[in-house]
Motif scaffolding. Sequence first.
Motif, short mmCIF file in Angstrom:
data_model
loop_
_atom_site.label_atom_id
_atom_site.label_comp_id
_atom_site.label_asym_id
_atom_site.label_seq_id
_atom_site.Cartn_x
_atom_site.Cartn_y
_atom_site.Cartn_z
N CYS A 1 -14.49 1.63 33.18
CA CYS A 1 -13.95 0.97 34.18
C CYS A 1 -13.13 -0.15 33.09
O CYS A 1 -13.77 -1.07 32.88
N ALA A 2 -11.94 0.09 33.09
CA ALA A 2 -11.24 -0.68 32.07
C ALA A 2 -9.84 -1.31 32.44
O ALA A 2 -9.26 -0.64 33.06
N THR A 3 -9.52 -2.24 31.64
CA THR A 3 -8.15 -2.80 31.69
C THR A 3 -7.07 -1.93 30.92
O THR A 3 -7.70 -1.12 30.04
N GLU A 4 -6.07 -1.99 30.93
CA GLU A 4 -4.95 -1.37 30.14
C GLU A 4 -5.13 -1.73 28.71
O GLU A 4 -4.98 -0.86 27.78
N LYS A 5 -5.44 -3.09 28.65
CA LYS A 5 -5.69 -3.63 27.09
C LYS A 5 -7.01 -2.77 26.41
O LYS A 5 -6.94 -2.45 25.20
N ALA A 6 -7.74 -2.58 27.14
CA ALA A 6 -9.15 -2.08 26.70
C ALA A 6 -8.84 -0.64 26.07
O ALA A 6 -9.65 -0.20 25.22
N VAL A 7 -8.06 0.06 26.95
CA VAL A 7 -7.91 1.69 26.33
C VAL A 7 -6.51 1.75 25.75
O VAL A 7 -6.04 3.02 25.49
N GLU A 8 -5.89 0.72 25.35
CA GLU A 8 -4.54 0.63 24.49
C GLU A 8 -4.58 1.69 23.44
O GLU A 8 -5.54 1.48 22.50
N ALA B 1 0.91 -1.05 -0.03
CA ALA B 1 -0.03 -0.12 -0.24
C ALA B 1 0.81 1.18 -0.28
O ALA B 1 1.97 1.42 0.67
N ASP B 2 0.27 2.24 -0.57
CA ASP B 2 1.07 3.61 -0.38
C ASP B 2 0.93 4.22 0.89
O ASP B 2 1.95 4.82 1.25
N GLN B 3 0.02 4.07 1.62
CA GLN B 3 -0.15 4.59 2.88
C GLN B 3 -0.88 3.33 3.82
O GLN B 3 -1.75 2.57 3.16
N VAL B 4 -0.55 3.30 5.04
CA VAL B 4 -1.34 2.69 5.91
C VAL B 4 -1.96 3.40 7.02
O VAL B 4 -1.40 4.28 7.62
N TRP B 5 -3.31 3.30 7.45
CA TRP B 5 -3.94 3.81 8.50
C TRP B 5 -4.03 2.95 9.54
O TRP B 5 -4.68 2.00 9.58
N VAL B 6 -3.91 3.33 10.69
CA VAL B 6 -3.93 2.68 12.12
C VAL B 6 -4.67 3.30 13.15
O VAL B 6 -4.95 4.58 12.94
N CYS B 7 -5.42 2.70 14.14
CA CYS B 7 -6.19 3.22 14.97
C CYS B 7 -5.45 3.90 15.97
O CYS B 7 -5.90 4.89 16.78
N SER B 8 -4.02 3.66 16.19
CA SER B 8 -3.41 4.10 17.38
C SER B 8 -1.93 4.27 16.99
O SER B 8 -1.39 3.29 16.40
N GLN B 9 -1.22 5.04 17.96
CA GLN B 9 0.41 4.91 17.80
C GLN B 9 0.78 3.34 18.29
O GLN B 9 1.95 3.23 17.70
N THR B 10 0.20 3.13 19.18
CA THR B 10 0.56 1.54 19.56
C THR B 10 0.50 0.56 18.56
O THR B 10 1.36 -0.41 18.15
N ASP B 11 -0.64 0.54 17.60
CA ASP B 11 -0.50 -0.18 16.60
C ASP B 11 0.32 -0.01 15.46
O ASP B 11 0.96 -0.66 14.70
N GLY B 12 0.55 1.57 15.30
CA GLY B 12 1.74 1.86 14.25
C GLY B 12 3.14 1.35 14.87
O GLY B 12 3.70 0.58 13.99
N ALA B 13 3.34 1.20 16.17
CA ALA B 13 4.55 0.63 16.45
C ALA B 13 4.70 -0.96 16.16
O ALA B 13 5.73 -1.59 16.01
N LEU B 14 3.66 -1.45 16.56
CA LEU B 14 3.38 -3.03 16.47
C LEU B 14 3.80 -3.47 14.80
O LEU B 14 4.43 -4.27 14.67
N GLY C 1 -7.06 -8.40 22.01
CA GLY C 1 -7.54 -7.63 20.67
C GLY C 1 -6.65 -6.53 20.53
O GLY C 1 -5.62 -6.36 21.09
N GLY C 2 -7.07 -5.76 19.43
CA GLY C 2 -6.16 -4.95 18.97
C GLY C 2 -6.94 -3.43 18.59
O GLY C 2 -8.16 -3.39 18.77
N GLY C 3 -6.28 -2.62 18.07
CA GLY C 3 -6.97 -1.37 17.51
C GLY C 3 -7.22 -0.46 18.96
O GLY C 3 -6.69 -0.71 19.87
N THR C 4 -8.12 0.55 18.69
CA THR C 4 -8.76 1.34 19.66
C THR C 4 -10.01 1.09 19.63
O THR C 4 -11.03 0.95 18.83
N ARG C 5 -10.46 0.75 21.06
CA ARG C 5 -11.99 0.02 21.30
C ARG C 5 -13.09 1.15 20.87
O ARG C 5 -13.14 2.38 21.94
N ILE C 6 -13.64 0.88 20.00
CA ILE C 6 -14.88 1.99 19.92
C ILE C 6 -15.80 2.06 20.96
O ILE C 6 -16.59 2.96 21.27
N LYS C 7 -15.99 0.70 21.57
CA LYS C 7 -16.84 0.84 22.92
C LYS C 7 -16.47 1.65 24.05
O LYS C 7 -17.21 2.43 24.74
N VAL C 8 -15.16 1.94 24.11
CA VAL C 8 -14.81 2.85 25.03
C VAL C 8 -15.10 4.31 24.79
O VAL C 8 -15.64 5.01 25.65
#
Length: 394
Positions: free
Chosen positions: A317-324, A168-181, A299-306
């Motif tokens: 009221c969440a775990t670190e994974k939930a708001v990653e 791809a010419d460009q990749v969109w990610v949901c978070s800086q964390t996913d970009g680093a992964l 899971g990954g991405g950023t949680r739309i439910k949050v």
Amino acid sequence: MRILQFTVDCPFPPVSGAEIRNAANARALASMGEVLTVSLTGAPAPSPPPNIRHRIIEAARGRGLWGRRSPHPTVHMMPDDELAEADAIWREFSPDLVVVEEIPLSQLLTLAPKHRARTVLDQHNIDSRTVADRIAGLTLWQQIRDWRQNRRKRAQARDADRRAAAMADQVWVCSQTDGALLSALGPVGDVRLIANPIPDETVLSLPIGAERYRELSLCFIGHLGYFPNIDAVKQIGRGMVPRLTASGRPWSITVAGRNPRDVVRGLCTKHGLQLIENPPHLPDLLGRAGYAPIPLRFGGGTRIKVLEAMAAGLVVCATEKAVEGLGLQAGRHFLSSNDAGELASKIVDLAKRPQAAAEMAESGRTFVRDNHSSAAIEKAIRQAIAEMPLHRTG
């Protein structure tokens, strides 16, 4: 500008997390030109937003879920007729930009060189991470028994992520964390952060007042066929319910979402959770609750439910994974613990200070309004596209 968007499911009406993100992206893109969304499942959208049309890949109709018939753990290995139809649509529409949803549809990127369109891979999650999390959630016996098969799945998923990001010419990610992964998997080009949206911005008008948070009224919303959410319901039932019961105060927990598995129905019955299947109108449910338990472990991405819960004025009221990847501050924007039982205890304590709970809810709402509104997403997408090269380099 003419923009072609390939998605697995029809994004209109947006119901689940993937559809919500795809619909928000389509609306932002429609402010820059004509958008054609093409999906493999669903029915043609009856009334998409202005400047957006929708089509179905007819060859995919009636074939069932691709994940159950594809030999690859993350990629939909498209049959020749589906790929040929997608190629014909691409040629006929002659887009300036093509946005491909996630790794499942990454095979479509192989069509780009002959059409010479710029391409975007929209990564809702880092799929190789999700595969690894799913395997980690198996019992020790299952991991040992299927060791060779699981090792192959992890390798295939990592390779798919690397290949797609390179095409791809460009990749969109949901978070800086996913970009680093993603970057950790190998060389990757232009990666841009495009935040997940607030699903329904009308919830921003739901009232925030101390009375809302006096009662132990909890609500969990998510796709109930998705394994990280199923696990979260287990955590709510097994970890949170005993602590809430031990408080001696009345409590209620609503679990609502699309396509619940039988295991979810069983958990709700066993632990006294109210299950609402395929809820027609989420703002009503959200407005009746004060707290959103989100004890995600996978899971990954950023949680739309949050984002949805915070926008609606619930105390998350969440775990670190939930708001990653969201950039939230524990104790200011949300209650934090990686133990479901401890989360329940914190909710009980905060409910004794309803004004403090209202202030936390207001801080969470302000954060998501500033960073995840439709205006913020449109601005980020416009900037990302403006800075793309004019022609493919590969």
